[in-house]
Motif scaffolding. Sequence first.
Motif, PDB file in Angstrom:
ATOM      1  N   ARG A 127       0.900  -1.171   0.171  1.00 11.17           N
ATOM      2  CA  ARG A 127      -0.346  -0.028   0.148  1.00 11.17           C
ATOM      3  C   ARG A 127       1.101   0.962  -0.217  1.00 11.17           C
ATOM      4  NH1 ARG A 127      -5.505   1.296   0.315  1.00 11.17           N
ATOM      5  NH2 ARG A 127      -5.888   3.889   0.587  1.00 11.17           N
ATOM      6  N   SER A 128       1.068   1.693  -1.094  1.00 10.45           N
ATOM      7  CA  SER A 128       1.702   3.086  -0.865  1.00 10.45           C
ATOM      8  C   SER A 128       0.411   5.194  -0.505  1.00 10.45           C
ATOM      9  CB  SER A 128       1.722   3.881  -1.891  1.00 10.45           C
ATOM     10  OG  SER A 128       2.623   2.954  -3.217  1.00 10.45           O
ATOM     11  N   MET A 129       0.875   4.963   0.461  1.00 11.20           N
ATOM     12  CA  MET A 129       0.107   5.744   1.208  1.00 11.20           C
ATOM     13  C   MET A 129       1.164   7.240   0.584  1.00 11.20           C
ATOM     14  SD  MET A 129      -0.494   3.996   4.860  1.00 11.20           S
ATOM     15  CE  MET A 129      -1.772   5.061   5.304  1.00 11.20           C
ATOM     16  N   ALA A 130      -0.364   8.667   1.131  1.00 12.09           N
ATOM     17  CA  ALA A 130       0.520   9.668   0.738  1.00 12.09           C
ATOM     18  C   ALA A 130       1.167  10.790   2.019  1.00 12.09           C
ATOM     19  CB  ALA A 130      -0.478  10.991   0.038  1.00 12.09           C
ATOM     20  N   SER A 131       2.459  11.177   2.190  1.00 13.12           N
ATOM     21  CA  SER A 131       2.003  11.790   3.121  1.00 13.12           C
ATOM     22  C   SER A 131       1.817  12.995   3.554  1.00 13.12           C
ATOM     23  CB  SER A 131       3.653  12.451   3.599  1.00 13.12           C
ATOM     24  OG  SER A 131       3.674  13.103   2.179  1.00 13.12           O
ATOM     25  N   ARG A 132       0.636  13.327   2.887  1.00 16.01           N
ATOM     26  CA  ARG A 132       0.135  14.632   2.889  1.00 16.01           C
ATOM     27  C   ARG A 132       1.023  16.114   3.853  1.00 16.01           C
ATOM     28  NH1 ARG A 132      -5.938  11.744   2.967  1.00 16.01           N
ATOM     29  NH2 ARG A 132      -5.550  10.256   0.836  1.00 16.01           N
ATOM     30  N   GLY A 133       1.513  15.801   3.546  1.00 16.72           N
ATOM     31  CA  GLY A 133       1.931  17.095   4.650  1.00 16.72           C
ATOM     32  C   GLY A 133       2.703  17.399   6.041  1.00 16.72           C
ATOM     33  N   HIS A 134       2.338  15.990   6.576  1.00 14.29           N
ATOM     34  CA  HIS A 134       2.886  15.733   7.959  1.00 14.29           C
ATOM     35  C   HIS A 134       4.508  14.915   7.788  1.00 14.29           C
ATOM     36  CE1 HIS A 134       2.440  13.186  11.278  1.00 14.29           C
ATOM     37  NE2 HIS A 134       3.328  12.432  11.540  1.00 14.29           N
ATOM     38  N   LEU A 135       5.113  15.524   8.831  1.00 10.72           N
ATOM     39  CA  LEU A 135       6.801  15.787   8.653  1.00 10.72           C
ATOM     40  C   LEU A 135       6.889  13.985   9.677  1.00 10.72           C
ATOM     41  CD1 LEU A 135       7.358  19.304   9.820  1.00 10.72           C
ATOM     42  CD2 LEU A 135       8.380  18.073   7.640  1.00 10.72           C
ATOM     43  N   GLY A 136       8.188  13.921   9.352  1.00 12.16           N
ATOM     44  CA  GLY A 136       8.430  13.003   9.755  1.00 12.16           C
ATOM     45  C   GLY A 136       9.218  11.980   9.315  1.00 12.16           C
ATOM     46  N   GLY A 137       8.552  11.726   7.854  1.00 12.61           N
ATOM     47  CA  GLY A 137       8.420  10.710   6.505  1.00 12.61           C
ATOM     48  C   GLY A 137       7.567  10.000   6.697  1.00 12.61           C
ATOM     49  N   LEU A 138       5.974  10.078   7.277  1.00 11.41           N
ATOM     50  CA  LEU A 138       5.282   9.220   7.822  1.00 11.41           C
ATOM     51  C   LEU A 138       3.886   9.796   7.285  1.00 11.41           C
ATOM     52  CD1 LEU A 138       6.017   6.900  11.023  1.00 11.41           C
ATOM     53  CD2 LEU A 138       6.625   6.305   8.585  1.00 11.41           C
ATOM     54  N   ALA A 139       2.993   9.402   7.241  1.00 13.83           N
ATOM     55  CA  ALA A 139       1.795   9.910   6.691  1.00 13.83           C
ATOM     56  C   ALA A 139       1.025   9.524   7.958  1.00 13.83           C
ATOM     57  CB  ALA A 139       0.838   8.605   5.521  1.00 13.83           C
ATOM     58  N   TRP A 140       0.152  10.571   8.281  1.00 17.87           N
ATOM     59  CA  TRP A 140      -0.463  11.061   9.853  1.00 17.87           C
ATOM     60  C   TRP A 140      -1.508   9.712  10.313  1.00 17.87           C
ATOM     61  CZ3 TRP A 140      -5.577  10.283  11.256  1.00 17.87           C
ATOM     62  CH2 TRP A 140      -6.375   9.905   9.799  1.00 17.87           C
ATOM     63  N   ALA A 141      -2.103   8.381   9.305  1.00 18.35           N
ATOM     64  CA  ALA A 141      -2.269   7.603   9.087  1.00 18.35           C
ATOM     65  C   ALA A 141      -1.974   6.304   9.614  1.00 18.35           C
ATOM     66  CB  ALA A 141      -3.675   7.242   8.020  1.00 18.35           C
ATOM     67  N   THR A 142      -0.457   6.609   9.288  1.00 20.03           N
ATOM     68  CA  THR A 142       0.966   4.772   9.209  1.00 20.03           C
ATOM     69  C   THR A 142       0.076   3.510  10.495  1.00 20.03           C
ATOM     70  OG1 THR A 142       2.210   6.170   8.531  1.00 20.03           O
ATOM     71  CG2 THR A 142       2.757   4.088   9.055  1.00 20.03           C
ATOM     72  N   PRO A 143      -0.302   4.669  11.947  1.00 21.50           N
ATOM     73  CA  PRO A 143      -0.090   3.734  12.891  1.00 21.50           C
ATOM     74  C   PRO A 143      -1.608   2.653  12.988  1.00 21.50           C
ATOM     75  CG  PRO A 143       0.043   5.467  13.908  1.00 21.50           C
ATOM     76  CD  PRO A 143       0.370   6.074  12.110  1.00 21.50           C
ATOM     77  N   GLN A 144      -3.036   3.164  12.471  1.00 23.21           N
ATOM     78  CA  GLN A 144      -3.810   2.603  12.399  1.00 23.21           C
ATOM     79  C   GLN A 144      -4.055   1.619  10.888  1.00 23.21           C
ATOM     80  OE1 GLN A 144      -6.448   2.585  14.065  1.00 23.21           O
ATOM     81  NE2 GLN A 144      -5.590   4.857  15.074  1.00 23.21           N
ATOM     82  N   ALA A 145      -2.967   2.631   9.741  1.00 22.58           N
ATOM     83  CA  ALA A 145      -2.973   1.122   8.474  1.00 22.58           C
ATOM     84  C   ALA A 145      -2.245  -0.394   9.021  1.00 22.58           C
ATOM     85  CB  ALA A 145      -2.420   2.275   7.779  1.00 22.58           C
ATOM     86  N   LEU A 146      -1.390   0.782   9.891  1.00 19.90           N
ATOM     87  CA  LEU A 146      -0.374  -0.857  10.796  1.00 19.90           C
ATOM     88  C   LEU A 146      -1.394  -1.959  10.892  1.00 19.90           C
ATOM     89  CD1 LEU A 146       3.242   0.695  12.517  1.00 19.90           C
ATOM     90  CD2 LEU A 146       2.858  -1.125  10.599  1.00 19.90           C
ATOM     91  N   ARG A 147      -2.409  -1.875  11.752  1.00 22.96           N
ATOM     92  CA  ARG A 147      -3.140  -2.770  12.653  1.00 22.96           C
ATOM     93  C   ARG A 147      -3.852  -2.841  11.668  1.00 22.96           C
ATOM     94  NH1 ARG A 147      -5.019   1.221  16.479  1.00 22.96           N
ATOM     95  NH2 ARG A 147      -3.538   0.393  18.059  1.00 22.96           N
ATOM     96  N   VAL A 148      -4.352  -2.656  10.549  1.00 22.43           N
ATOM     97  CA  VAL A 148      -5.124  -2.947   9.693  1.00 22.43           C
ATOM     98  C   VAL A 148      -3.858  -4.633   9.233  1.00 22.43           C
ATOM     99  CG1 VAL A 148      -6.734  -2.813   7.160  1.00 22.43           C
ATOM    100  CG2 VAL A 148      -6.741  -1.217   8.644  1.00 22.43           C
ATOM    101  N   LEU A 149      -3.252  -3.709   8.278  1.00 26.94           N
ATOM    102  CA  LEU A 149      -1.923  -5.053   8.296  1.00 26.94           C
ATOM    103  C   LEU A 149      -1.884  -6.674   8.979  1.00 26.94           C
ATOM    104  CD1 LEU A 149       0.067  -3.105   6.060  1.00 26.94           C
ATOM    105  CD2 LEU A 149      -1.624  -4.751   5.571  1.00 26.94           C
ATOM    106  N   ASP A 150      -1.801  -6.033  10.459  1.00 26.02           N
ATOM    107  CA  ASP A 150      -1.159  -6.586  11.558  1.00 26.02           C
ATOM    108  C   ASP A 150      -3.500  -8.006  11.748  1.00 26.02           C
ATOM    109  OD1 ASP A 150       0.214  -8.105  13.475  1.00 26.02           O
ATOM    110  OD2 ASP A 150      -1.845  -7.112  14.961  1.00 26.02           O
ATOM    111  N   ALA A 151      -3.382  -7.161  11.717  1.00 31.38           N
ATOM    112  CA  ALA A 151      -5.107  -7.977  11.394  1.00 31.38           C
ATOM    113  C   ALA A 151      -5.187  -8.690  11.072  1.00 31.38           C
ATOM    114  CB  ALA A 151      -6.520  -6.682  11.593  1.00 31.38           C
TER     115      ALA A 151
END
Length: 325
Positions: A127-151
């Motif tokens: 899954r490619s995710m847009a950073s949408r201006g979020h700093l730190g090299g990640l997208a703001w939704a990354t933690p929740q997307a992790l939970r989806v892939l884990d499930a």
Amino acid sequence: MTASETGPRPRAAVDVPGLVRQARSGGPRAVARLISLIENAAPEVRQITAELCAARRPEPAHVIGLTGSPGVGKSTTTAMLVAAYRELGKRVGVLAVDPSSPFTGGALLGDRVRMQDHATDREVFIRSMASRGHLGGLAWATPQALRVLDAAGCDVILIETVGVGQAEVDIASLADSTIVLLAPGMGDGVQAAKAGILEVADVFVVNKADREGAQATVRELRNMIAMVERPWKTPIVTTVAARGQGGEDVVAALTKHHDHMAASGELERRRLARAGDEIEAIALTALRAGFTGLRGGDRLESLAAQVVAGDTDPYSAADRLVAAL
């Protein structure tokens, strides 16, 4: 009668429990749909998170972050690691964060282009995710997307960052293990010293090791590692990801790191810290929304006028504003 005459169509209801059940069965469409709802901050995000937490597996996925300067070969290395983990029979998820367009908010999904070899493998979800201006090299939704892939039953989840600079090391707080990639001839050793990346890296990977200067980069890293005392001795692995060379060595180093963390209790500490960061981020988002509502009313304007008039000070005014929330 036209659509404009009838007004916008009502939004279709989302069967969140059904989507979560399908995702837990490995359904790629359900996984993609859930991540899209999260990225778009849909009203169902709270319910999605609750359902996913209720469906949590006893042993979560091994979350591995890949970071480094642009051009070191993060996407190619990610593809190599996917192949190495698939050889071991692991189900793999990939979250590849791409920089967003400042005009459309969209992203060039270059990571999917580089990972076409795995596109038809049902045991790999990319899954490619847009950073949408979020700093730190990640997208703001990354933690929740992790939970989806884990499930969805992923044994390993690889997170590839945008391509970070000196301050953008958020991946270290999100991943169980962090790979810092370097390449010869790019001045990465100096950048690592400036950025304090020694504390971020759990595994160093010197990619493009067939180029001149690779061994010099390895020596420089060894010298820097020798100056830092840590319970975990950060290994240095050389790879030529474009040829698929070194993937097994990187996986071996990551497995050893995971076992070390599990035995020392560091793995549990990192996951607790990750959950705390997520709770804090959600709470701060809610607070910002509350402040936005106050800004549109009279309370903030009245307090500002009192500060200007000298009737109160900014700290006292802020205390009253927070109490109003």
